[in-house]
Design a protein around this motif. Structure first.
Motif, PDB file in Angstrom:
ATOM      1  N   UNK A  51       1.207 -13.674 -29.810  1.00  0.00           N
ATOM      2  CA  UNK A  51       2.348 -14.584 -29.946  1.00  0.00           C
ATOM      3  C   UNK A  51       3.245 -14.579 -28.698  1.00  0.00           C
ATOM      4  N   UNK A  52       2.844 -13.849 -27.681  1.00  0.00           N
ATOM      5  CA  UNK A  52       3.569 -13.921 -26.412  1.00  0.00           C
ATOM      6  C   UNK A  52       4.795 -13.033 -26.347  1.00  0.00           C
ATOM      7  N   UNK A  53       4.757 -11.860 -26.992  1.00  0.00           N
ATOM      8  CA  UNK A  53       5.906 -10.957 -26.921  1.00  0.00           C
ATOM      9  C   UNK A  53       6.134 -10.494 -25.485  1.00  0.00           C
ATOM     10  N   UNK A  54       7.354 -10.683 -25.011  1.00  0.00           N
ATOM     11  CA  UNK A  54       7.687 -10.259 -23.646  1.00  0.00           C
ATOM     12  C   UNK A  54       7.826  -8.742 -23.561  1.00  0.00           C
ATOM     13  N   UNK A  55       8.348  -8.144 -24.628  1.00  0.00           N
ATOM     14  CA  UNK A  55       8.552  -6.692 -24.540  1.00  0.00           C
ATOM     15  C   UNK A  55       7.221  -5.931 -24.584  1.00  0.00           C
ATOM     16  N   UNK A  56       6.240  -6.496 -25.266  1.00  0.00           N
ATOM     17  CA  UNK A  56       4.929  -5.831 -25.226  1.00  0.00           C
ATOM     18  C   UNK A  56       4.306  -5.950 -23.845  1.00  0.00           C
ATOM     19  N   UNK A  57       4.521  -7.106 -23.198  1.00  0.00           N
ATOM     20  CA  UNK A  57       4.043  -7.241 -21.807  1.00  0.00           C
ATOM     21  C   UNK A  57       4.704  -6.187 -20.922  1.00  0.00           C
ATOM     22  N   UNK A  58       6.019  -5.995 -21.137  1.00  0.00           N
ATOM     23  CA  UNK A  58       6.750  -4.994 -20.337  1.00  0.00           C
ATOM     24  C   UNK A  58       6.204  -3.600 -20.616  1.00  0.00           C
ATOM     25  N   UNK A  59       5.875  -3.336 -21.887  1.00  0.00           N
ATOM     26  CA  UNK A  59       5.343  -2.017 -22.254  1.00  0.00           C
ATOM     27  C   UNK A  59       3.999  -1.785 -21.575  1.00  0.00           C
ATOM     28  N   UNK A  60       3.164  -2.823 -21.524  1.00  0.00           N
ATOM     29  CA  UNK A  60       1.852  -2.688 -20.859  1.00  0.00           C
ATOM     30  C   UNK A  60       2.057  -2.343 -19.390  1.00  0.00           C
TER      31      UNK A  60
END
Ligand SMILES: Cc1cc2nc3c(=O)[nH]c(=O)nc-3n(C[C@H](O)[C@H](O)[C@H](O)COP(=O)(O)OP(=O)(O)OC[C@H]3O[C@@H](n4cnc5c(N)ncnc54)[C@H](O)[C@@H]3O)c2cc1C
Length: 454
Positions: A95-104
């Protein structure tokens, strides 16, 4: 697949970009608030994001002024699709979570769990916020809910005192809690029903709603001894012991005398001739989860599992949630919010739509905070653009939100677990996870195919 879907989501949203002048206020630059701010900015809204720790504000647990600070562990838990948190994270990624991208980006080696360098994680979130071009960061405490702008409250479990007071006035006070007292929750498939029986105390009521797990004298005495000797989680300095007096943890009750539990939450009276009994009450309408009644505890997690599995009916128990008691400001979402996380019950007239997200809604945990931030933002944007799409049933986020907004007289915070997901009757134990994964992917594909219209 996730990249493709994300592209389509944002392509769909770009149609509205730059066409909206509407401002949205977000209170709290934690996990939920930052995810929501980035999602709403992406939908074209102008955001005023308030974070008090960037100014003079402090909480008893945060140590920095960083946005999206992780207050304790640096782990977002497992990534495998066969784990509940893995499935939830996969959904958020899709769904395009920005915080998960940051976590990666901030990931550190930690086997199959997604663990991060907390400083790098916050820096990446701050970079995304600064580069969105649509988010104005206010480095101050926000003490008012009276606003012309639609507002999202994501002030977390340690919400400032002044704002807590405003929430109390708005919700009438009785729907605001300051401590959680969570009893363990058990997956119903893991209960040994040959060692338990269904019955209500004194056989009151039309249906036998409680599952009763009896203990003989010898097992009870061993159970109490282990509780008396067990280690508890240390209290944080801001969690004063006397605050728990009205709702004692079971290990504390056990330490007050061998028979205390037998005359308290484990009393067998009205349930036939047994030495002691643990009662289980359904936690959800599907009866996939059962709560150990009166078993709030501060025991360490592994200790809880070991001791509770001494009970014959629970010898193979799988715990969807373990017990805990800590400082935690949360609202009674079942009485206050609808399933889009919008406040619908208020003691004062609302001048503008008010939404809640994060731990303050009773969604427990880091990933759950991000998930409800995403969800509230999605619904706010849709409602402001006169659209009504909710995430479909069977998605992890929708299941989590339903769990915290469904009627519940004994509401306590809940983390995401497989027991919350709908499933057909008669599914065997080994088939469940496969079913959840397939159902989830199917739902997300249907949902995201509709997005360009949004
Ligand atoms: C002590 C503690 C330890 C925890 N440890 C874990 C853990 O290890 N793992 C886990 O999964 N979950 C943990 N949790 C639970 C929960 O997942 C986290 O608290 C999570 O950070 C919640 O996210 P949030 O966005 O709702 O709140 P937060 O991340 O706390 O963000 C809320 C933000 O709002 C700000 N704020 C508050 N009031 C105002 C105001 N009036 N104006 C402006 N800003 C304001 C705060 O400064 C804060 O930055 C813990 C909770 C606590 C209390």
């Amino acid at each position: 697949m996730p990249g493709e879907i994300l592209g389509r989501l944002h392509a769909g949203n770009s149609a509205t970009r730059n066409t909206l002048e509407l401002r949205i206020k977000i209170i709290g630059g934690g996990l939920a608030g930052c995810e929501a701010a980035l999602q709403l900015a992406c939908r074209g809204f102008e955001i005023d994001l308030y974070e008090m720790r960037k100014g003079a504000g402090k909480t008893p647990a945060h140590k920095t002024g960083n946005l999206a600070e992780l207050v304790c562990s640096n782990s977002f838990k497992g990534t495998q699709l066969t784990s509940a948190h893995g499935l939830l994270k996969n959904e958020l990624k899709t769904l395009g979570s920005f915080l998960l991208q940051a976590a990666e980006k901030a990931r550190v080696p930690a086997g199959e769990s997604l663990s991060v360098d907390r400083e790098l994680f916050s820096k990446e979130v701050e970079r995304l916020i600064a580069s969105s071009g649509k988010i104005t960061l206010h480095c101050e405490e926000c003490v008012s809910l009276a606003s012309k702008e639609p507002t999202l409250v994501a002030a977390g479990p340690l919400c400032s005192a002044a704002l807590t007071e405003k929430i109390k006035e708005l919700t009438g006070g009785e729907f605001l809690r300051f401590y959680d007292a969570i009893a363990p929750v058990i997956d119903s498939d893991s209960i040994d029903y040959s060692q338990a029986f269904a019955m209500n105390r004194h056989e009151k009521g039309e249906t036998a709603d409680f599952i009763n797990c009896p203990l003989d004298k010898e097992t009870y005495l061993e159970f109490v001894k282990r509780l008396q000797e067990a280690d508890s989680v240390e209290e944080k300095p801001f969690e004063k012991k006397e605050l728990f007096e009205g709702c004692l943890p079971i290990e504390e009750m056990a330490r007050r005398g061998t028979d205390t539990l037998r005359f308290g939450p484990m009393r067998p009276v009205g349930l036939g001739k047994h030495y002691a009994i643990i009662q289980l009450r359904a936690e959800n309408a599907q009866k996939t989860l059962y709560n150990m009644v009166g078993f709030q505890t501060r025991l360490k997690w592994n200790t809880q599992k070991e001791i509770f599995r001494l009970v014959p009916a629970l010898k193979n128990a799988e715990f969807a949630r373990l017990g805990s008691m800590h400082r935690n400001t949360f609202i009674e979402s079942p009485k206050l919010l609808d399933n889009s996380l919008r406040l619908t019950t208020s003691h004062q007239p609302l001048t503008t739509p008010l939404y809640f997200a994060g731990q303050i809604t009773g969604a427990e945990g880091y990933t759950e905070a991000i998930a409800t931030g995403w969800y509230a933002a999605w619904n706010m944007a849709n409602s402001l653009q006169n659209k009504t799409d909710l995430l479909p049933h069977g998605t992890c986020i929708r299941a989590l939100v339903e769990a915290i907004t469904a009627p519940n007289e004994d509401f306590q915070p809940m983390n995401f677990n497989f027991g919350l997901l709908p499933r057909p009757e008669g599914l065997r134990k080994g088939e469940k996870k496969d079913f959840f994964i397939k159902q989830n992917q199917k739902n997300l594909i249907i949902f995201t195919q509709c997005c360009p219209k949004n």
